[in-house]
Design a protein around this motif. Structure first.
Motif, mmCIF file in Angstrom:
data_model
loop_
_atom_site.group_PDB
_atom_site.id
_atom_site.type_symbol
_atom_site.label_atom_id
_atom_site.label_comp_id
_atom_site.label_asym_id
_atom_site.label_seq_id
_atom_site.Cartn_x
_atom_site.Cartn_y
_atom_site.Cartn_z
ATOM 1 N N TRP A 235 47.653 38.780 37.675
ATOM 2 C CA TRP A 235 47.367 39.584 36.499
ATOM 3 C C TRP A 235 45.883 39.928 36.488
ATOM 4 O O TRP A 235 45.090 39.408 37.276
ATOM 5 C CB TRP A 235 47.764 38.839 35.225
ATOM 6 C CG TRP A 235 46.922 37.626 34.897
ATOM 7 C CD1 TRP A 235 45.872 37.561 34.033
ATOM 8 C CD2 TRP A 235 47.071 36.304 35.446
ATOM 9 N NE1 TRP A 235 45.354 36.283 34.000
ATOM 10 C CE2 TRP A 235 46.074 35.501 34.849
ATOM 11 C CE3 TRP A 235 47.931 35.734 36.375
ATOM 12 C CZ2 TRP A 235 45.913 34.145 35.169
ATOM 13 C CZ3 TRP A 235 47.783 34.385 36.674
ATOM 14 C CH2 TRP A 235 46.780 33.607 36.078
ATOM 15 N N VAL A 236 45.478 40.815 35.576
ATOM 16 C CA VAL A 236 44.081 41.223 35.454
ATOM 17 C C VAL A 236 43.653 41.050 34.006
ATOM 18 O O VAL A 236 44.429 41.266 33.076
ATOM 19 C CB VAL A 236 43.892 42.686 35.923
ATOM 20 C CG1 VAL A 236 44.730 43.649 35.081
ATOM 21 C CG2 VAL A 236 42.415 43.081 35.885
ATOM 22 N N GLU A 237 42.413 40.622 33.833
ATOM 23 C CA GLU A 237 41.829 40.483 32.498
ATOM 24 C C GLU A 237 40.366 40.879 32.572
ATOM 25 O O GLU A 237 39.828 41.173 33.652
ATOM 26 C CB GLU A 237 41.995 39.055 31.982
ATOM 27 C CG GLU A 237 41.449 37.992 32.901
ATOM 28 C CD GLU A 237 41.852 36.586 32.485
ATOM 29 O OE1 GLU A 237 40.944 35.712 32.454
ATOM 30 O OE2 GLU A 237 43.057 36.354 32.204
ATOM 31 N N ASP A 238 39.722 40.902 31.427
ATOM 32 C CA ASP A 238 38.306 41.273 31.395
ATOM 33 C C ASP A 238 37.445 40.121 31.889
ATOM 34 O O ASP A 238 37.714 38.947 31.608
ATOM 35 C CB ASP A 238 37.884 41.669 29.977
ATOM 36 C CG ASP A 238 38.607 42.921 29.495
ATOM 37 O OD1 ASP A 238 38.951 43.763 30.348
ATOM 38 O OD2 ASP A 238 38.832 43.040 28.268
ATOM 39 N N ALA B 220 36.186 43.632 35.937
ATOM 40 C CA ALA B 220 37.572 43.150 35.963
ATOM 41 C C ALA B 220 37.642 41.766 36.597
ATOM 42 O O ALA B 220 36.822 41.412 37.452
ATOM 43 C CB ALA B 220 38.457 44.126 36.732
ATOM 44 N N SER C 13 45.656 50.279 30.990
ATOM 45 C CA SER C 13 46.010 50.334 32.420
ATOM 46 C C SER C 13 46.333 48.969 33.004
ATOM 47 O O SER C 13 46.786 48.884 34.147
ATOM 48 C CB SER C 13 44.853 50.956 33.215
ATOM 49 O OG SER C 13 44.567 52.264 32.785
ATOM 50 N N LYS C 14 46.118 47.903 32.233
ATOM 51 C CA LYS C 14 46.285 46.559 32.785
ATOM 52 C C LYS C 14 47.725 46.278 33.239
ATOM 53 O O LYS C 14 47.949 45.534 34.192
ATOM 54 C CB LYS C 14 45.850 45.503 31.759
ATOM 55 C CG LYS C 14 44.331 45.345 31.642
ATOM 56 C CD LYS C 14 43.973 44.237 30.668
ATOM 57 C CE LYS C 14 42.496 43.899 30.723
ATOM 58 N NZ LYS C 14 41.629 45.005 30.287
ATOM 59 N N HIS C 15 48.699 46.869 32.569
ATOM 60 C CA HIS C 15 50.101 46.614 32.940
ATOM 61 C C HIS C 15 50.580 47.546 34.050
ATOM 62 O O HIS C 15 51.650 47.333 34.612
ATOM 63 C CB HIS C 15 51.006 46.782 31.714
ATOM 64 C CG HIS C 15 50.786 45.739 30.663
ATOM 65 N ND1 HIS C 15 51.092 44.410 30.858
ATOM 66 C CD2 HIS C 15 50.261 45.833 29.408
ATOM 67 C CE1 HIS C 15 50.790 43.718 29.763
ATOM 68 N NE2 HIS C 15 50.278 44.555 28.876
ATOM 69 N N VAL D 151 38.913 47.330 34.001
ATOM 70 C CA VAL D 151 40.219 48.001 33.866
ATOM 71 C C VAL D 151 40.531 48.131 32.384
ATOM 72 O O VAL D 151 40.582 47.129 31.676
ATOM 73 C CB VAL D 151 41.339 47.209 34.571
ATOM 74 C CG1 VAL D 151 42.690 47.907 34.372
ATOM 75 C CG2 VAL D 151 41.040 47.024 36.042
ATOM 76 N N ASP E 253 42.454 48.405 28.821
ATOM 77 C CA ASP E 253 43.641 47.683 28.366
ATOM 78 C C ASP E 253 44.926 48.471 28.609
ATOM 79 O O ASP E 253 45.975 47.903 28.949
ATOM 80 C CB ASP E 253 43.513 47.356 26.872
ATOM 81 C CG ASP E 253 42.440 46.300 26.613
ATOM 82 O OD1 ASP E 253 42.099 45.575 27.568
ATOM 83 O OD2 ASP E 253 41.966 46.206 25.475
#
Length: 453
Positions: free
Chosen positions: A429-432, A438, A388-390, A384, A386
């Motif tokens: 939440w999502v992170e790398d 993802a 688009s993460k929010h 995802v 950066d």
């Protein structure tokens, strides 16, 4: 000889300033009756003024009288009480060539023994019957500004009013002015309160109408969408039957495309219905209970094994056992199913997916209870961006590269995940991911005593 007088002995009287003029000892009961009347809360403001005026006129032996107060905009006088009830509510401009306008402008009481001898206020019409009158200002207790006037005219015995009568009216005005001011403020507050009550009822009525309309529309849409499932299931079953009966390669390709489209449509319908169900949920609709989230994860992993084999995906799972959270088993199952299905969808054939469950601190210092369970699903897919993460958890949101690559989806799965997590008091939440794709992380309140991995 007729005499017109501006009284200079006093402009107002208070209960403690009763010297001079009429014998107030004889008038005490009359004034007390008026004060008690104006102090009552069970009568409308206008009714109190009307009754008080009639008591005064009776005592003074006057045929006519009125109480006039300034309007809210301070530009006109309104008749609030009158010996002639039809005049109540009449509003007139303030003019100094009228008795009431003159007293209001000057702030001084006025005694006219014979109005025919006064050029300023001489009757302008043949129907005017007043000969003698008194007009006294009503003053505010705060600042002394004039609130209005009280008028009496023509004694019943035909004799002109004298200074004793004028002093009695001034005393009356001094007693009632503070009460009038308080009564009027109280009436204004009451009217505002009634107005807000009416407004509140109207708003509540509109809200209920809107709520009913919205619910009816939502129920209709859900019913129609749900009814799509039956014919769609028949279509899918027919495609499956055709493949089972045996077809040639060209026919198989056509049927397979139709079957895939029908299954995608069924998933979209299920997602829509599930979204509607989750949207209707509130934290007080279901009861939280201890749930072994490690068992929920293991059950969902078992259900997706066939798809993993078809896609040649490698899945690594580390959950431990008897890891209890405060939640709802069906919601937790749907939460993990969405995250795992999302990873499968965006991971290319031969890729990796990793699921891990641990005890940990609150994400970025948000742990308020000091006991959270954290699990994540990560993959080796496209990830995802950066930017688009929010936004990835918003309804109908989809990453641009997924759309560009033609990956099917309605953009509601992650929205539902966030809704469920929030209902359960957690965070998502999502992170790398270290795998290159993802990593979707979830924290939920843990129950003390669960296993520590």
């Amino acid at each position: 000889m007729h005499c017109n007088e501006v009284l200079g002995c006093r402009t107002s009287s208070s209960p403690g300033e009763q010297d001079g003029g009429a014998n107030l000892g004889d008038e005490g009961n009359i004034l007390l009756r008026v004060v008690q009347l104006l102090s009552r809360n069970d009568l409308p403001f206008g009714e109190k003024l009307q009754q008080g005026l009639l008591i005064l006129l009776q005592r003074m032996g006057a045929e006519r009288g009125s109480i006039m107060l300034l309007t809210d905009d301070q530009t006109r006088l309104e008749v609030m009480a009158s010996s002639k009830p039809s005049l109540v509510g009449l509003v007139q401009d303030i003019r100094e060539d009228t008795v009431s306008g003159h007293v209001l402008a000057t702030g001084e009481p006025l005694l006219i023994r014979d109005i025919l001898g006064d050029e300023r206020f001489k009757p302008r019409g043949v129907s005017y019957k007043t000969t003698s009158l008194i007009s006294v200002p009503l003053r505010s207790a705060q600042g002394g500004h004039v609130l209005g006037v009280v008028n009496v005219s023509d004694r019943q015995d035909g004799i002109s009013f004298d200074s004793d009568d004028a002093n009695l009216l001034q005393t009356y005005a001094g007693w009632i002015s503070p009460l009038l001011e308080n009564c009027r403020l109280f009436e204004q507050v009451r009217q505002e309160k009634d107005r807000y009550k009416v407004l509140a009822r109207e708003l509540e009525h509109k809200r209920n109408e809107l709520l009913v309309s919205t619910m009816e529309r939502a129920d209709l849409v859900q019913m129609v969408v749900h009814d799509f499932k039956s014919p769609l299931s028949a279509i899918i079953a027919t495609y499956d039957l055709l493949l089972y009966m045996g077809v040639n390669a060209k026919q198989r390709r056509i049927i397979a495309n139709g079957l895939e489209g029908a299954k995608n449509l069924r998933k979209m319908i299920n997602d829509f219905l599930e979204t509607a169900r989750v949207q209707e949920l509130q934290s007080d609709v279901f009861r939280l209970a201890p749930v072994d989230i490690s068992l929920v994860i293991q059950q969902e992993v078992e259900r997706i094994q066939i798809v993993l084999k078809q896609r040649n995906l490698i899945l690594q799972v580390s959950t431990g056992s008897n890891v209890l959270v405060s939640g709802d088993s069906s919601l937790l199952a749907h939460l993990f199913q969405n995250l795992l299905s999302n990873a499968v969808k965006y991971t290319p054939a031969g890729g990796q997916i990793r699921v891990q469950l641990v005890r940990g601190k609150g994400h970025r210092g948000t742990d308020r209870q000091g006991s959270y369970v954290k699990f994540w699903v990560e993959d080796s897919g496209m990830g995802v961006p950066d930017v688009s993460k929010h936004h990835v958890f918003e309804r109908f949101a989809r990453a641009s590269q997924a759309v560009d690559q033609g990956i099917q989806g309605a953009g509601v799965g992650l929205y539902m995940c966030r809704k469920i997590v929030r209902l359960l008091g957690g965070s998502i939440w999502v992170e790398d991911s270290e795998l290159g794709g993802a990593k979707f992380c979830v924290e939920l309140p843990a129950i003390a005593g669960c296993e520590n991995d």
